[in-house]
Enzyme design. Structure first.
Site, PDB file in Angstrom:
ATOM      1  N   HIS A  43       0.844  -1.209   0.000  1.00 30.35           N
ATOM      2  CA  HIS A  43       0.000   0.000   0.000  1.00 30.35           C
ATOM      3  C   HIS A  43       0.878   1.258   0.000  1.00 30.35           C
ATOM      4  O   HIS A  43       0.622   2.213  -0.737  1.00 30.35           O
ATOM      5  CB  HIS A  43      -0.884   0.055   1.255  1.00 30.35           C
ATOM      6  CG  HIS A  43      -1.927  -1.013   1.346  1.00 30.35           C
ATOM      7  ND1 HIS A  43      -2.107  -1.798   2.462  1.00 30.35           N
ATOM      8  CD2 HIS A  43      -2.871  -1.411   0.451  1.00 30.35           C
ATOM      9  CE1 HIS A  43      -3.112  -2.632   2.269  1.00 30.35           C
ATOM     10  NE2 HIS A  43      -3.589  -2.425   1.052  1.00 30.35           N
ATOM     11  N   ARG A  95      -1.893  -5.988  -8.653  1.00 31.66           N
ATOM     12  CA  ARG A  95      -0.793  -6.927  -8.407  1.00 31.66           C
ATOM     13  C   ARG A  95      -0.731  -8.020  -9.467  1.00 31.66           C
ATOM     14  O   ARG A  95       0.339  -8.395  -9.912  1.00 31.66           O
ATOM     15  CB  ARG A  95      -0.961  -7.590  -7.031  1.00 31.66           C
ATOM     16  CG  ARG A  95      -0.730  -6.657  -5.872  1.00 31.66           C
ATOM     17  CD  ARG A  95      -1.233  -7.248  -4.592  1.00 31.66           C
ATOM     18  NE  ARG A  95      -2.664  -7.486  -4.696  1.00 31.66           N
ATOM     19  CZ  ARG A  95      -3.454  -7.821  -3.689  1.00 31.66           C
ATOM     20  NH1 ARG A  95      -2.946  -8.010  -2.494  1.00 31.66           N
ATOM     21  NH2 ARG A  95      -4.750  -8.004  -3.860  1.00 31.66           N
ATOM     22  N   SER A 150      -2.938  -7.552   2.909  1.00 29.90           N
ATOM     23  CA  SER A 150      -3.184  -7.498   4.356  1.00 29.90           C
ATOM     24  C   SER A 150      -3.542  -8.897   4.875  1.00 29.90           C
ATOM     25  O   SER A 150      -3.157  -9.268   5.992  1.00 29.90           O
ATOM     26  CB  SER A 150      -4.323  -6.527   4.674  1.00 29.90           C
ATOM     27  OG  SER A 150      -4.005  -5.234   4.245  1.00 29.90           O
TER      28      SER A 150
END
Ligand code: PNS
Length: 176
Positions: free
Chosen positions: A16, A89, A127
């Protein structure tokens, strides 16, 4: 030009941060916007996540952190932002992100979604991956800022104590 970088950020990762730092070079202001999502059971409160983001971005003068409810495009309009910033990604992200961008376009034609390709070294990082590793007692020092790693270790030590001892069928005591 103001860009909103929306997400859950539970917690913020180095991936991030990579997007935020690169976004801060492209836009006049980047607002990292944490969604208050009643459908998810987060590890950290929204307030804690905002603190984590603010500490991680304190060196970036044109970045701020905020929380919002409801539709991202409504929040963007309220902040007079014309860009939604998202990281990509892999192909798997692309499908979801493209659908989200198209949906947002139907809600507001004024707001553009801008994708940044995540830097190669973070292409695996999320995360969820961070939480999975920490849950089983692994180190996340290389995946999140140091103060966030501390928060994570403290959180799991208090709420989810785990043993990272490996038990296999062959190490189980034999039954008589
Ligand atoms: O970090 P995440 O969980 O991938 O972020 C997803 C997020 C918060 C960007 C997305 O779920 C979102 O924008 N939610 C707000 C509701 C909304 O605007 N929905 C319409 C777009 S599908």
């Amino acid at each position: 030009m103001i860009a909103i970088y929306p997400g859950s950020f539970d917690p913020i990762t180095l991936g991030h941060l990579d997007i935020i730092q690169r976004g801060a070079k492209l836009f006049d202001q980047v607002v990292v916007a944490v969604l208050r999502n009643p459908n998810k059971a987060p590890l950290f409160t929204v307030q804690r996540r905002l603190e984590q983001i603010r500490t991680s971005t304190k060196h970036l003068t044109n970045v701020e952190a905020d929380a919002f409810d409801g539709l991202t495009v409504n929040y963007a309009q309220m902040r007079q932002a014309c860009v939604l910033l998202r990281g990509l990604r892999a192909i798997s992200d692309f499908e979801v992100e493209l659908q989200m961008a198209h949906t947002n376009k139907t809600l507001s034609t004024e707001i553009e979604t801008v994708f940044l390709a995540t830097s190669n070294e973070y292409s695996f990082l999320s995360s969820s991956v961070v939480k999975e590793i920490a849950k089983f007692g692994g180190s996340v020092d290389h995946l999140v800022p140091p103060h966030v790693a501390l928060d994570i270790y403290q959180c799991y030590a208090q709420n989810h104590p785990v043993s990272n001892q490996i038990t296999t069928e062959s190490t189980k005591p034999l039954q008589s």
